[in-house]
Design a protein around this motif. Structure first.
Motif, PDB file in Angstrom:
ATOM      1  N   ILE A  89       7.944 -18.062 -41.497  1.00  0.00           N
ATOM      2  CA  ILE A  89       7.828 -16.644 -41.168  1.00  0.00           C
ATOM      3  C   ILE A  89       9.015 -16.299 -40.280  1.00  0.00           C
ATOM      4  O   ILE A  89       9.182 -16.873 -39.205  1.00  0.00           O
ATOM      5  N   ASP A  90       9.829 -15.369 -40.721  1.00  0.00           N
ATOM      6  CA  ASP A  90      11.073 -15.025 -40.031  1.00  0.00           C
ATOM      7  C   ASP A  90      10.810 -13.995 -38.927  1.00  0.00           C
ATOM      8  O   ASP A  90      10.915 -12.793 -39.129  1.00  0.00           O
ATOM      9  N   GLY A  91      10.473 -14.491 -37.750  1.00  0.00           N
ATOM     10  CA  GLY A  91      10.194 -13.628 -36.604  1.00  0.00           C
ATOM     11  C   GLY A  91      11.412 -12.878 -36.108  1.00  0.00           C
ATOM     12  O   GLY A  91      11.288 -11.757 -35.601  1.00  0.00           O
ATOM     13  N   ILE A  92      12.585 -13.458 -36.239  1.00  0.00           N
ATOM     14  CA  ILE A  92      13.813 -12.801 -35.794  1.00  0.00           C
ATOM     15  C   ILE A  92      14.070 -11.554 -36.645  1.00  0.00           C
ATOM     16  O   ILE A  92      14.348 -10.474 -36.127  1.00  0.00           O
ATOM     17  N   SER A  93      13.944 -11.698 -37.956  1.00  0.00           N
ATOM     18  CA  SER A  93      14.143 -10.558 -38.844  1.00  0.00           C
ATOM     19  C   SER A  93      13.101  -9.468 -38.586  1.00  0.00           C
ATOM     20  O   SER A  93      13.418  -8.275 -38.595  1.00  0.00           O
ATOM     21  N   HIS A  94      11.882  -9.875 -38.327  1.00  0.00           N
ATOM     22  CA  HIS A  94      10.814  -8.917 -38.015  1.00  0.00           C
ATOM     23  C   HIS A  94      11.137  -8.154 -36.734  1.00  0.00           C
ATOM     24  O   HIS A  94      10.996  -6.921 -36.675  1.00  0.00           O
ATOM     25  N   GLU A  95      11.593  -8.866 -35.722  1.00  0.00           N
ATOM     26  CA  GLU A  95      11.964  -8.232 -34.447  1.00  0.00           C
ATOM     27  C   GLU A  95      13.113  -7.247 -34.653  1.00  0.00           C
ATOM     28  O   GLU A  95      13.120  -6.152 -34.080  1.00  0.00           O
ATOM     29  N   ARG A  96      14.085  -7.616 -35.466  1.00  0.00           N
ATOM     30  CA  ARG A  96      15.204  -6.707 -35.759  1.00  0.00           C
ATOM     31  C   ARG A  96      14.701  -5.407 -36.372  1.00  0.00           C
ATOM     32  O   ARG A  96      15.156  -4.321 -35.997  1.00  0.00           O
ATOM     33  N   GLU A  97      13.781  -5.518 -37.327  1.00  0.00           N
ATOM     34  CA  GLU A  97      13.236  -4.326 -37.981  1.00  0.00           C
ATOM     35  C   GLU A  97      12.560  -3.411 -36.971  1.00  0.00           C
ATOM     36  O   GLU A  97      12.742  -2.195 -37.000  1.00  0.00           O
ATOM     37  N   THR A 106      21.515  -2.666 -30.193  1.00  0.00           N
ATOM     38  CA  THR A 106      22.412  -3.520 -29.409  1.00  0.00           C
ATOM     39  C   THR A 106      21.684  -4.676 -28.737  1.00  0.00           C
ATOM     40  O   THR A 106      22.217  -5.291 -27.835  1.00  0.00           O
ATOM     41  N   HIS A 107      20.502  -4.995 -29.168  1.00  0.00           N
ATOM     42  CA  HIS A 107      19.722  -6.085 -28.582  1.00  0.00           C
ATOM     43  C   HIS A 107      20.310  -7.439 -29.005  1.00  0.00           C
ATOM     44  O   HIS A 107      20.834  -7.583 -30.117  1.00  0.00           O
ATOM     45  N   PRO A 108      20.225  -8.469 -28.149  1.00  0.00           N
ATOM     46  CA  PRO A 108      20.755  -9.803 -28.498  1.00  0.00           C
ATOM     47  C   PRO A 108      20.142 -10.421 -29.764  1.00  0.00           C
ATOM     48  O   PRO A 108      20.761 -11.285 -30.382  1.00  0.00           O
ATOM     49  N   VAL A 109      18.962  -9.973 -30.180  1.00  0.00           N
ATOM     50  CA  VAL A 109      18.336 -10.541 -31.376  1.00  0.00           C
ATOM     51  C   VAL A 109      19.199 -10.312 -32.621  1.00  0.00           C
ATOM     52  O   VAL A 109      19.128 -11.077 -33.580  1.00  0.00           O
ATOM     53  N   PHE A 110      20.072  -9.317 -32.582  1.00  0.00           N
ATOM     54  CA  PHE A 110      20.947  -9.053 -33.719  1.00  0.00           C
ATOM     55  C   PHE A 110      22.078 -10.082 -33.824  1.00  0.00           C
ATOM     56  O   PHE A 110      22.777 -10.135 -34.834  1.00  0.00           O
ATOM     57  N   GLU A 111      22.250 -10.890 -32.788  1.00  0.00           N
ATOM     58  CA  GLU A 111      23.298 -11.920 -32.781  1.00  0.00           C
ATOM     59  C   GLU A 111      22.760 -13.295 -33.180  1.00  0.00           C
ATOM     60  O   GLU A 111      23.526 -14.241 -33.322  1.00  0.00           O
ATOM     61  N   ILE A 112      21.449 -13.422 -33.365  1.00  0.00           N
ATOM     62  CA  ILE A 112      20.817 -14.705 -33.697  1.00  0.00           C
ATOM     63  C   ILE A 112      20.733 -14.828 -35.217  1.00  0.00           C
ATOM     64  O   ILE A 112      20.264 -13.927 -35.893  1.00  0.00           O
ATOM     65  N   THR A 113      21.189 -15.947 -35.743  1.00  0.00           N
ATOM     66  CA  THR A 113      21.069 -16.195 -37.178  1.00  0.00           C
ATOM     67  C   THR A 113      19.608 -16.445 -37.509  1.00  0.00           C
ATOM     68  O   THR A 113      18.932 -17.222 -36.831  1.00  0.00           O
ATOM     69  N   CYS A 114      19.130 -15.775 -38.553  1.00  0.00           N
ATOM     70  CA  CYS A 114      17.735 -15.940 -38.966  1.00  0.00           C
ATOM     71  C   CYS A 114      17.680 -16.377 -40.427  1.00  0.00           C
ATOM     72  O   CYS A 114      18.694 -16.404 -41.130  1.00  0.00           O
ATOM     73  N   MET A 115      16.476 -16.707 -40.890  1.00  0.00           N
ATOM     74  CA  MET A 115      16.308 -17.189 -42.255  1.00  0.00           C
ATOM     75  C   MET A 115      16.754 -16.149 -43.276  1.00  0.00           C
ATOM     76  O   MET A 115      17.334 -16.496 -44.309  1.00  0.00           O
ATOM     77  N   ASN A 116      16.506 -14.878 -43.004  1.00  0.00           N
ATOM     78  CA  ASN A 116      16.941 -13.829 -43.928  1.00  0.00           C
ATOM     79  C   ASN A 116      18.464 -13.811 -44.067  1.00  0.00           C
ATOM     80  O   ASN A 116      18.989 -13.627 -45.164  1.00  0.00           O
ATOM     81  N   ASP A 117      19.187 -14.027 -42.967  1.00  0.00           N
ATOM     82  CA  ASP A 117      20.654 -14.101 -43.023  1.00  0.00           C
ATOM     83  C   ASP A 117      21.089 -15.243 -43.946  1.00  0.00           C
ATOM     84  O   ASP A 117      22.007 -15.086 -44.760  1.00  0.00           O
ATOM     85  N   LEU A 118      20.439 -16.391 -43.792  1.00  0.00           N
ATOM     86  CA  LEU A 118      20.783 -17.551 -44.612  1.00  0.00           C
ATOM     87  C   LEU A 118      20.450 -17.296 -46.076  1.00  0.00           C
ATOM     88  O   LEU A 118      21.232 -17.639 -46.969  1.00  0.00           O
ATOM     89  N   TYR A 119      19.305 -16.682 -46.325  1.00  0.00           N
ATOM     90  CA  TYR A 119      18.890 -16.367 -47.699  1.00  0.00           C
ATOM     91  C   TYR A 119      19.898 -15.430 -48.364  1.00  0.00           C
ATOM     92  O   TYR A 119      20.260 -15.627 -49.527  1.00  0.00           O
TER      93      TYR A 119
END
Length: 133
Positions: A89-97, A106-119
């Motif tokens: 479950i991609d919590g980082i992508s959920h938080e970005r949304e 401009t939150h730091p969560v946009f700088e973290i690589t998440c599973m959706n980025d890799l996909y």
């Protein structure tokens, strides 16, 4: 008008394996810390995967929800390859949304690589692993 749901497809992760291992290592640490003093089973396979060199792994991803992925990982060994699959479950992508909806970009969560980025950067249209077909 309803959006037509895209058919789920497997994608092969090549260039993002090191980033995948970082995500997996972080999650393993979280689950290890959270399970102290309980009978929660930690996946020994995922612990082993996190210690491998990216060249020793085959990793396939399938997105089946907004933030849900099926991960299939194979450890390549000289005598016998071993594979397992699990749901991520991609919590980082959920938080970005949620932050985007709130107008925060401009939150730091946009700088973290998440599973959706890799996909998104993985090789598309890969056949399903034999154990999952």
């Amino acid at each position: 008008m309803k959006k037509k749901k895209k058919k789920a497809e497997w994608r092969a992760l090549h260039d993002g394996k090191a980033e995948f291992l970082k995500i997996l290592s972080d999650l393993n640490s979280f689950y290890r810390e959270r399970s102290r003093g309980t009978n929660v089973m930690i996946s020994h396979f995922r612990e082993e995967v996190a210690q491998k060199n990216p060249s020793e792994l085959n990793i396939l991803l399938m997105k089946f929800g907004y933030f849900e992925f099926l991960v299939w990982c194979e450890i390549i060994e000289e005598t016998n390859n071993r594979a397992e699959s699990w749901i991520h479950i991609d919590g980082i992508s959920h938080e970005r949304e949620q932050l985007k909806e709130a107008g925060i970009l401009t939150h730091p969560v946009f700088e973290i690589t998440c599973m959706n980025d890799l996909y998104e950067k993985a090789e598309p249209n890969i056949p399903a692993p034999p154990e999952i077909e």
